[in-house]
Scaffold this active site. Structure first.
Site, PDB file in Angstrom:
ATOM      1  N   SER A  95       0.855  -1.191   0.000  1.00  0.00           N
ATOM      2  CA  SER A  95       0.000   0.000   0.000  1.00  0.00           C
ATOM      3  C   SER A  95       0.887   1.235   0.000  1.00  0.00           C
ATOM      4  O   SER A  95       1.565   1.508   0.987  1.00  0.00           O
ATOM      5  CB  SER A  95      -0.907   0.003   1.232  1.00  0.00           C
ATOM      6  N   LYS A 170      -6.772   1.752  -3.508  1.00  0.00           N
ATOM      7  CA  LYS A 170      -6.484   1.287  -2.149  1.00  0.00           C
ATOM      8  C   LYS A 170      -6.588   2.433  -1.147  1.00  0.00           C
ATOM      9  O   LYS A 170      -7.069   2.244  -0.031  1.00  0.00           O
ATOM     10  CB  LYS A 170      -5.084   0.665  -2.088  1.00  0.00           C
ATOM     11  N   LYS A 238       0.241   4.997   8.006  1.00  0.00           N
ATOM     12  CA  LYS A 238       1.028   5.272   6.795  1.00  0.00           C
ATOM     13  C   LYS A 238       0.108   5.462   5.597  1.00  0.00           C
ATOM     14  O   LYS A 238       0.278   6.398   4.805  1.00  0.00           O
ATOM     15  CB  LYS A 238       1.991   4.109   6.539  1.00  0.00           C
TER      16      LYS A 238
END
Length: 299
Positions: A95, A170, A238
């Protein structure tokens, strides 16, 4: 079947994914600095290598499942790029920011190597079951070549566009998951502090409009006060930072994401960074000076 697959990164998600690829009958070379994870994959039939470069050499498809953009950058550009063969396909399932994905795609294209950004959703349980949702970006021809392999680790595998589109999708997924996680925690704390049995509350609402996969996956963990990570706070933080960075680049205000990111920043600052992201409940508990009891029912 593709003759040779390389897999780099055998963590919480990568290891079960590699095992599912092996179970489907593919030949796999793999590498990870974690010797225990590497041994488990080796025992399942993989050829364990001693470096990322060795994993890449001769591989037709190389999967990477790594924790940060900085690590991926080093692996792809400094280790993989000099060793990869022309015509190979690199599938990054991490990701990251779509900006990074596009840059890596351009760098690999100079060596006639295709790049697909194919991040996943579903967490460790679906990685183990081979039922992940996979959102892929890249050229259609390259996607079709790797689709049979992707179907060994994912149930819903969709090409959403060119390079970078998978990473963007995503980020949208992470907004939905983590904002829902925070909303769930807020609702649970309200109900619990008011004296409602949380298990009964869950039974009452799960079949209605408020029901969701997030509730089904995370309410049982909350009832057990089990915050062992399936999706870690720091990893999701993150992702939310990447969401905010992308939003800034395209001039998109993201007020809900900003709020949830601040919650995760606070949890990380209090040493909760390795907890499951359902542990955002603990942020609300600190604010309210109240803890949801194990089992969900107040005495």
């Amino acid at each position: 079947m593709i003759m040779q697959i390389g897999f780099i990164g055998l963590g919480i998600m990568g290891k079960p994914m590699a095992l599912n690829i092996l179970q489907a009958g593919y030949s796999l070379k793999a590498f990870d600095i974690n010797e225990a994870a590497a041994k488990a994959v080796q025992e399942a039939g993989a050829v364990m290598t001693h470096s990322n470069e060795e994993t890449v050499e001769g591989s037709d498809v190389i999967f990477t499942m790594l924790p940060t953009a900085a690590i991926i950058e080093d692996v792809l550009l400094n280790q993989l790029l000099p060793a990869v063969k022309e015509g190979a396909i690199v599938v990054d399932m991490s990701s990251v920011s779509p900006v990074d994905s596009k840059r890596w795609a351009d760098a690999l294209a100079e060596k006639q190597v295709e790049f697909i950004d194919a991040p996943v959703s579903g967490g460790e349980p679906k990685a183990i079951d081979g039922t992940l949702s996979i959102m892929a970006g890249g050229k259609e021809e390259a996607f079709e070549k790797v689709l049979p392999v992707l179907k060994t680790v994912g149930e819903d595998v969709v090409r959403v566009g060119e390079a970078g589109a998978g990473s963007t999708t995503k980020l949208a997924n992470q907004i939905l998951v983590n904002v829902t996680m925070a909303a769930m925690s807020e609702a649970v704390l309200l109900a619990s502090k008011a004296g409602v049995d949380i298990e009964k509350m869950y039974e009452a609402i799960r079949g209605g409009l408020a029901g969701s996969t997030v509730l089904d996956a995370k309410i049982p963990k909350i009832l057990e006060r089990d915050f062992e990570a399936g999706g870690r706070i720091d990893i999701n933080l993150k992702d939310l930072r990447n969401v905010l960075s992308t939003g800034k680049e395209i001039g998109m205000p993201l007020p809900l994401t900003s709020d949830v990111a601040e919650m995760f920043e606070s949890l990380a600052a209090h040493g909760r960074q390795t907890d499951d992201h359902s542990g955002v409940l603990q942020y609300y508990e600190t604010l309210s000076n109240y803890q949801v009891p194990k089992g969900g029912k107040s005495e």
